[in-house]
Write a protein that holds these residues in place. Structure first.
Motif, short mmCIF file in Angstrom:
data_model
loop_
_atom_site.label_atom_id
_atom_site.label_comp_id
_atom_site.label_asym_id
_atom_site.label_seq_id
_atom_site.Cartn_x
_atom_site.Cartn_y
_atom_site.Cartn_z
N HIS A 599 0.74 -1.27 0.25
CA HIS A 599 -0.29 -0.38 -0.04
C HIS A 599 1.47 1.75 -0.49
O HIS A 599 0.65 2.38 -0.30
N LEU A 600 2.25 1.56 0.89
CA LEU A 600 2.31 2.46 0.58
C LEU A 600 3.88 2.76 -0.67
O LEU A 600 3.35 3.56 -1.16
N GLY A 601 3.94 1.74 -1.05
CA GLY A 601 4.42 2.02 -2.43
C GLY A 601 3.29 1.79 -3.64
O GLY A 601 3.67 2.22 -4.49
N ASN A 602 2.33 1.39 -3.17
CA ASN A 602 0.55 1.92 -4.92
C ASN A 602 1.58 0.58 -5.78
O ASN A 602 1.69 1.20 -7.18
N PHE A 603 1.92 -0.44 -4.97
CA PHE A 603 1.97 -1.31 -6.37
C PHE A 603 1.10 -1.50 -7.33
O PHE A 603 1.13 -2.45 -8.50
N GLN A 604 -0.11 -1.07 -6.55
CA GLN A 604 -1.19 -1.61 -7.53
C GLN A 604 -1.46 -1.15 -8.53
O GLN A 604 -1.67 -1.54 -9.48
N GLU A 605 -1.04 -0.08 -8.80
CA GLU A 605 -1.21 0.97 -10.10
C GLU A 605 0.07 1.14 -10.60
O GLU A 605 0.40 1.22 -11.50
N GLN A 606 0.98 1.27 -9.89
CA GLN A 606 2.36 1.25 -10.36
C GLN A 606 2.76 -0.82 -11.42
O GLN A 606 3.54 -0.23 -12.36
N ALA A 607 2.40 -1.58 -11.08
CA ALA A 607 2.14 -2.76 -11.36
C ALA A 607 1.14 -3.15 -12.99
O ALA A 607 1.29 -4.04 -13.94
#
Length: 969
Positions: A599-607
Motif C-alpha cells: 500500500h505504501l509503495g502504491n504497487f497496484q497502480e505501478q504494476a
C-alpha cells in the motif's frame, strides 16, 4: 664480333646458330627450322621473341597463395596511384580491400610469423601520407583555404580507419621505421645494388655500361634458371623486354648526357649495351649461379611451408595444436603482443570451420604468458573464452547445455580472484599501466571494462540456468533435478560477487547483483534456504565456511538486499525488489508488513504500468498474501486477495503457471510464443488447488451467513461471492447429488450443510482436502492448526446462520443450549451474539442474567411495508430511466455490467389503475382509466456480463405488481 653484328642487323644470333648446328640433321627437324626462319629476319626494333616461340610454351602452375600475393601487390599499386592524386574515397576502399586480402592469407601469415613485408610497407607509407596530408590541410586551413566538404569527410574517415586498423600492426610498423632495409623486396634490393654500382663506376663508361646491362638482365636471369637460356633471351627477343624494364636508367643517362653536353658519350653508352664483353659474360654467369641458389632456397622454403601446412591440418584433425617455439612463435610475449595475439585468435569465432576445442587450447596456452604480466591480461583471455562458451546458448526456447554452462561457470569463478587482485593493485597505487590497466573505457584490458564484462557473464549464467529450468518439459525427470541442483552453484557465485561489490562500494553493480540474489531466495521458505546453506560449506574451503550461514532473521536480510537495489536507482529493479520482499514476508506469516509495503509503495497502480514480468510477480505477491491471511484466520482479507486471482478462473494465466485454453479464444503464433517465454519454472509454482480451496472456503464462511441474513432483510442486496452462489444454485437444481469429486464440490456440499446449521457434517466434507498438507510450506505441520482454526470459524458461522434462519420462530435462546449445539465455549457464543446485536443484524437483547437471548418480534405496520415497497419500485423505475437515457445517447455502460445485444425484442404489458397526477408513457387514460403500456429497448434486450439471465426489457412497464395496490390503498 660477327655474332653481335648479325643480331644487330636482324641476322641469326650465335646461340641460335649453335643450336642449329648442334641439332640433328634429320629430315624431321629441318622443316621446323625452315618454318622458324622468317621470324629471324624481323627488324631489330620490333618486339621479337627468342627461339622459345618456335617451341610450345610450358604451362606455369601457381599456388593459391602466390595468386593472392600478386593480387595484393596489384592492390598496393592501385592504392599508391590513388594516393598520388589525393583520391581519399578510393583510398579507403583500397585499404579495406588490403585488410580483407590479408585475412584470406592468415594461414601464410601465421606460418611466416607476421604479415608480408610489402603489406607493412604499404600501410606504413599510407600512414605517413595521411600525416603529411593532415599537416598540409591544417596549414591551408590556417590560411583560409579549406577542403571541400565531401573530400574533408572522406579524409577524416580514412584517417580514423587507418589509425584504428594499424593498431594491430604497430610492432611491424615500428620495425619498419627502425630498419627499413629489412622490408625491401628482392627486386628493390637488386635495383639498389645496381644503382650503387652505377654510382661507384660513373667515371668509367665501360663499367657503367656493364652495370646498366647487369641491371637490365637481372629480370631475365630471375625468370630463367639456365644461364645459356638467359644469354640467348638477352641476345634475341629478350632485349626488348629489358629495354622496357630499364627505361628509367636510360632516362637517367640521357639526362646526364644532356647536362654534360656530350651527346657522343651518351650514344656510346647506348651502343655499348649491345656489345658482349668478357666481363659481361662473367657477370652473367655469376648472376646465373646466384639465381640458381635463390631458386633452390625458394624451393626449400616452399617445401617447408607445405610441411607446416600439412602439420597444421593434421593437428586440427586431431583436435590439438602444438605451438612451435622459435622463429614463428616467441617464447616470451610483451603485453601488447599478447593482446594482439588474443585478438587475432578471437577473430576466428563465427567463421567457417571454427573449432571451439582448438580455440580454447590456444587461449589456454597463452594464459601461461599472461600470468607473467598481471591479472588484467589473464582476465582478458578468460573473457574471450567465456564469450566463446556463450556462443552456443541456443535460441529463445533452447537453453544452454548444462555441461557447457558448468564450463563457463568454472571460468567465471576463476575470473573473480583475478578481479579482486586487479582492484587491490589499483587501490594500492603501486602498479604501472601494464599491470593495472588504464581507466580508459575503450581499452579492452581496462579494469572497469573487464569488471562490466564479469558482471554481464554472471547475469548471463543466471539467465541461462533460469531458461533451462523454464523450458524443461519433464519436471519430474532426472534432468530437471540435475539442473535444479546447479542452482546452488549459481547461488555461490552470486554471494561471492555480492561480497566483492560490497568491498569495492559500487552501488550500480551492487544493486544488480542484490536483485539477482533476491530473485533466487524470495520464494523459498527459511527451512529450505537453511538446508541449502548448510550443504554448501561441504564443498568450500575452510576460510569460506563462515559466509555460509543462513541468518536467523531472513526478513532483515531481504530488507538489506532491497536497500542495495534502491541505492542503484533502477525503477524496474526497485519495484521487483519490493515485491520480492513482500512475498517473502507473506511467506513467513507477516501479513501486516507485507500489506503495508504494497500500500505504501502504491504497487497496484505501478504494476499496471510495468512490464508483464513485474505484473506476474505482483499477482504472485497478492496470492501469497491471501494465503498468509487465510493461515492467520483473516477470512475477509484472504477472500479479497484470493478473489482477484481466482475469480474468473484465470489463475493459471495470471500467475504464469501454464497456458489457459478457453472457448472462443484464439492466439496468434507471436502471442503464444510470448506467453511461453514468460512461464515460470515448475519449482516456483504456487499450488493452484490450494489457492482455489482457500478462496472457496473463505467465500463459504462469508456468503452462507449473508444469504441467511438476506432472508429476513430484503433490503440487503449484497453479494459477496457470485461464484459460490452460482454453484449453490446448480447444486439445488441437481436431481441427484453424488459424493464430491473435486475440492470445489466438497466446499459446495459443506456450504449446503452449513446453511442447515449442521457444522459437524460440513467439517467432515472438508476433512479430505489436500489444502491442509500444503497450506504452510515453511512449517508443513501447521496444516493441522489451520484446519482446527477453520473448524472453529465454521462453528461460529453456523451459529450466526442458525440465528438468522430461526430467530423469527423462537422467542428466546438459552446460552447453554447454543454452547452445546455448536461445541463452542460460552465466552465465544456470548461475544458472537453481542456483535450481531451491535451491528443490528438481529433484533434481540440479553436478559439480566445474560443466559437468555430474547428475540423481539416487531412486525412492521402496513404503511411501513408499503413505504418499503414503494421505495424499491422507485429505485427500479430510476434504473429503467437511466437505461433508456443510455440507449438513446449511445452509451452501453449499464449498471452491473449489463450490455445491449441486438437480435431480440421484448415487450412488457400490464394493466393498472392510475391515480391522479400520474402520466406515464404509453396509452394511459384518465385518473381511474386503464393503462396499457408497451416498451422495448429498440429491440435490444440486456444481459449481464457475468452470465446472468436476460434483464427485463420494458422501458416503462404499464403496471407493476403491488404498484396499483399501493395507489388504491
Amino acid at each position: 664480333m660477327a655474332a653481335p653484328g648479325n643480331k644487330f642487323w636482324g641476322g641469326a644470333s650465335s646461340s641460335e646458330s649453335d643450336s642449329d648446328s648442334g641439332s640433328s640433321d634429320s629430315e624431321e627437324e629441318r622443316p621446323v627450322v625452315a618454318a622458324a626462319a622468317p621470324r629471324k629476319m624481323a627488324r631489330w626494333a620490333e618486339a621479337s621473341s627468342s627461339e622459345d616461340e618456335g617451341v610450345a610454351q610450358r604451362r606455369v602452375v601457381r599456388s593459391h597463395t602466390d595468386k593472392k600475393n600478386e593480387q595484393m601487390l596489384e592492390q598496393i599499386k592501385v592504392m599508391k596511384n590513388h594516393m598520388k592524386i589525393d583520391d581519399f574515397a578510393s583510398t579507403i576502399t583500397d585499404y579495406e580491400a588490403l585488410i580483407k586480402m590479408l585475412e584470406k592469407l592468415r594461414t601464410q601469415v601465421e606460418a611466416d610469423g607476421g604479415p608480408p613485408k610489402q603489406f607493412v610497407k604499404a600501410i606504413g607509407a599510407l600512414e605517413d601520407y595521411i600525416e603529411k596530408t593532415h599537416a598540409e590541410i591544417q596549414e591551408k586551413k590556417s590560411k583560409g583555404n579549406k577542403l571541400p566538404e565531401n573530400k574533408a569527410k572522406a579524409f577524416n574517415t580514412l584517417r580514423s580507419k587507418v589509425k584504428k586498423g594499424n593498431k594491430l600492426y604497430a610492432d611491424d610498423l615500428t620495425q619498419l621505421r627502425s630498419n627499413p632495409e629489412d622490408f625491401q623486396s628482392e627486386e628493390e634490393a637488386a635495383d639498389s645494388a645496381s644503382e650503387a654500382s652505377q654510382a661507384a663506376g660513373s667515371e668509367d663508361s665501360a663499367s657503367g655500361s656493364s652495370e646498366s646491362d647487369s641491371s637490365s638482365s637481372s629480370s631475365d636471369s630471375s625468370s630463367d634458371s639456365d644461364s645459356d637460356s638467359s644469354d640467348s633471351s638477352s641476345d634475341t627477343g629478350g632485349s626488348d623486354s629489358s629495354d622496357s624494364d630499364s627505361e628509367p636508367s636510360f632516362d637517367d643517362s640521357d639526362k646526364s648526357g644532356s647536362e654534360d653536353g656530350d651527346e657522343d658519350l651518351a650514344r656510346e653508352r647506348k651502343m655499348l649495351r649491345w656489345l658482349i664483353t668478357p666481363e659481361k659474360l662473367a657477370e652473367r654467369e655469376k648472376k646465373a649461379e646466384v639465381a640458381k641458389a635463390k631458386e633452390a632456397e625458394n624451393k626449400a622454403k616452399d617445401q617447408e611451408k607445405r610441411a607446416r601446412k600439412k602439420d597444421k591440418v593434421e593437428e586440427g584433425q586431431k583436435g590439438t595444436t602444438h605451438q612451435r617455439k622459435g622463429k614463428d612463435e616467441p617464447e616470451e610475449y610483451t603485453s601488447k603482443e599478447l593482446t594482439t595475439k588474443v585478438t587475432e585468435i578471437a577473430q576466428q569465432r563465427g567463421r567457417r570451420g571454427f573449432d571451439r576445442k582448438v580455440y580454447m587450447e590456444k587461449l589456454q596456452k597463452l594464459l601461461v604468458h599472461a600470468a607473467k604480466h598481471g591479472p588484467l591480461e589473464q582476465l582478458y583471455i578468460y573473457a574471450s573464452m567465456v564469450s566463446a562458451d556463450f556462443d552456443n546458448t541456443g535460441s529463445a526456447f533452447a537453453a544452454m547445455k548444462i555441461e557447457m554452462w558448468n564450463e563457463a561457470l568454472q571460468k567465471v569463478n576463476k575470473m573473480l580472484p583475478l578481479l579482486i587482485e586487479s582492484h587491490n593493485l589499483m587501490k594500492s597505487g603501486s602498479e604501472d599501466k601494464t599491470s593495472a590497466g588504464d581507466t580508459d573505457v575503450e581499452d579492452p584490458k581496462s579494469h572497469p571494462r573487464l569488471q562490466d564484462l564479469f558482471l554481464s557473464f554472471v547475469e548471463k549464467l543466471d539467465d541461462e540456468l533460469y531458461k533451462a529450468l523454464q523450458f524443461n518439459s519433464d519436471v519430474y525427470g532426472s534432468e530437471y533435478h540435475e539442473i535444479l541442483g546447479n542452482s546452488s552453484k549459481c547461488l555461490v557465485l552470486l554471494n561471492r560477487t555480492l561480497r566483492y561489490f560490497e568491498e569495492v562500494k559500487e552501488p550500480q553493480h551492487l544493486g544488480s547483483i542484490a536483485a539477482r540474489l533476491m530473485e533466487q531466495l524470495y520464494y523459498k521458505p527459511d527451512t529450505l534456504n537453511h538446508r541449502v546453506y548448510d550443504a554448501i560449506p561441504h564443498t568450500m574451503p575452510e576460510e569460506s565456511k563462515a559466509h555460509w550461514v543462513w541468518p536467523d532473521d531472513s526478513k532483515a536480510y531481504m530488507g538489506k538486499l532491497c536497500h542495495y537495489v534502491w541505492a542503484a536507482g533502477d525503477v524496474r529493479l526497485r519495484r521487483r525488489a519490493c515485491l520480492c520482499q513482500a512475498y517473502h514476508l507473506a511467506l513467513h506469516d507477516c501479513f501486516q508488513p507485507a500489506r503495508d509495503l504494497l500500500h505504501l509503495g502504491n504497487f497496484q497502480e505501478q504494476a499496471a504500468e510495468s512490464d508483464v514480468h513485474t505484473q506476474i510477480l505482483y499477482n504472485r505477491v497478492i496470492a501469497q498474501i491471501g494465503l498468509c491471511a487465510f493461515r492467520l484466520g483473516k477470512i475477509t482479507e484472504a477472500h479479497n486477495c484470493l478473489m482477484d486471482v481466482c475469480q474468473y478462473n484465470k489463475g493459471r494465466e495470471l500467475l504464469a503457471q501454464g497456458l489457459s485454453y478457453a472457448k472462443n479464444m484464439e492466439r496468434s503464433q507471436e502471442q503464444e510464443r510470448a506467453e511461453r517465454q514468460r512461464q515460470l519454472p515448475y519449482h516456483m509454482h504456487i499450488n493452484l488447488e490450494v489457492l482455489e480451496s482457500a478462496q472457496h472456503i473463505c467465500a463459504m464462511l462469508l456468503e452462507v451467513p449473508n444469504i441467511a441474513m438476506q432472508a429476513i432483510d430484503p433490503s440487503n442486496k449484497r453479494i459477496i461471492s457470485k461464484v459460490l452462489r452460482r454453484a449453490l444454485e446448480a447444486y439445488d437444481k441437481q436431481q441427484y447429488s453424488g459424493p464430491p469429486e473435486t475440492a470445489k464440490d466438497s466446499v459446495v456440499a459443506a456450504a449446503k450443510d452449513l446453511q442447515r446449521g449442521d457444522w459437524a457434517k460440513a467439517c467432515a466434507q472438508l476433512e479430505g482436502l489436500q489444502l491442509w498438507h500444503h497450506i504452510d510450506t515453511n512449517h508443513p505441520e501447521n496444516g493441522e492448526k489451520v484446519k482446527a482454526m477453520i473448524t472453529e470459524k465454521m462453528k461460529v458461522e453456523a451459529l450466526r446462520t442458525y440465528l438468522f434462519s430461526y430467530a423469527s420462530i423462537y422467542d428466546a435462546f438459552h446460552l447453554d443450549q447454543l454452547v452445546q449445539m455448536f461445541s463452542l465455549d460460552e465466552r465465544t457464543v456470548h461475544s458472537t451474539i453481542s456483535k450481531m446485536m451491535i451491528k443490528e443484524e438481529i433484533t434481540a437483547f440479553w436478559d439480566e442474567s445474560s443466559k437468555y437471548v430474547l428475540v423481539q418480534h416487531v412486525e412492521p405496520s402496513p404503511l411501513q411495508r408499503l413505504a418499503i415497497t414503494l421505495a424499491e419500485r422507485a429505485v427500479q423505475a430510476v434504473e429503467n430511466n437511466e437505461r433508456l437515457v443510455d440507449l438513446k445517447s449511445g452509451g452501453f455502460a449499464f449498471k452491473d455490467g449489463a450490455r445491449a445485444q441486438p437480435g431480440l425484442a421484448t415487450e412488457a404489458k400490464g394493466k393498472g389503475r392510475m391515480g391522479k397526477g400520474f402520466d406515464m408513457k404509453g396509452d394511459a387514460k384518465g385518473a381511474k382509466g386503464k393503462g396499457r403500456g408497451k416498451g422495448s429497448f429498440a429491440g435490444q434486450p440486456m444481459r449481464r456480463a457475468a452470465g446472468w439471465e436476460n434483464a427485463r426489457a420494458g422501458a416503462l412497464r404499464g403496471t407493476q405488481r403491488g404498484w396499483s395496490t399501493g395507489i388504491r390503498a
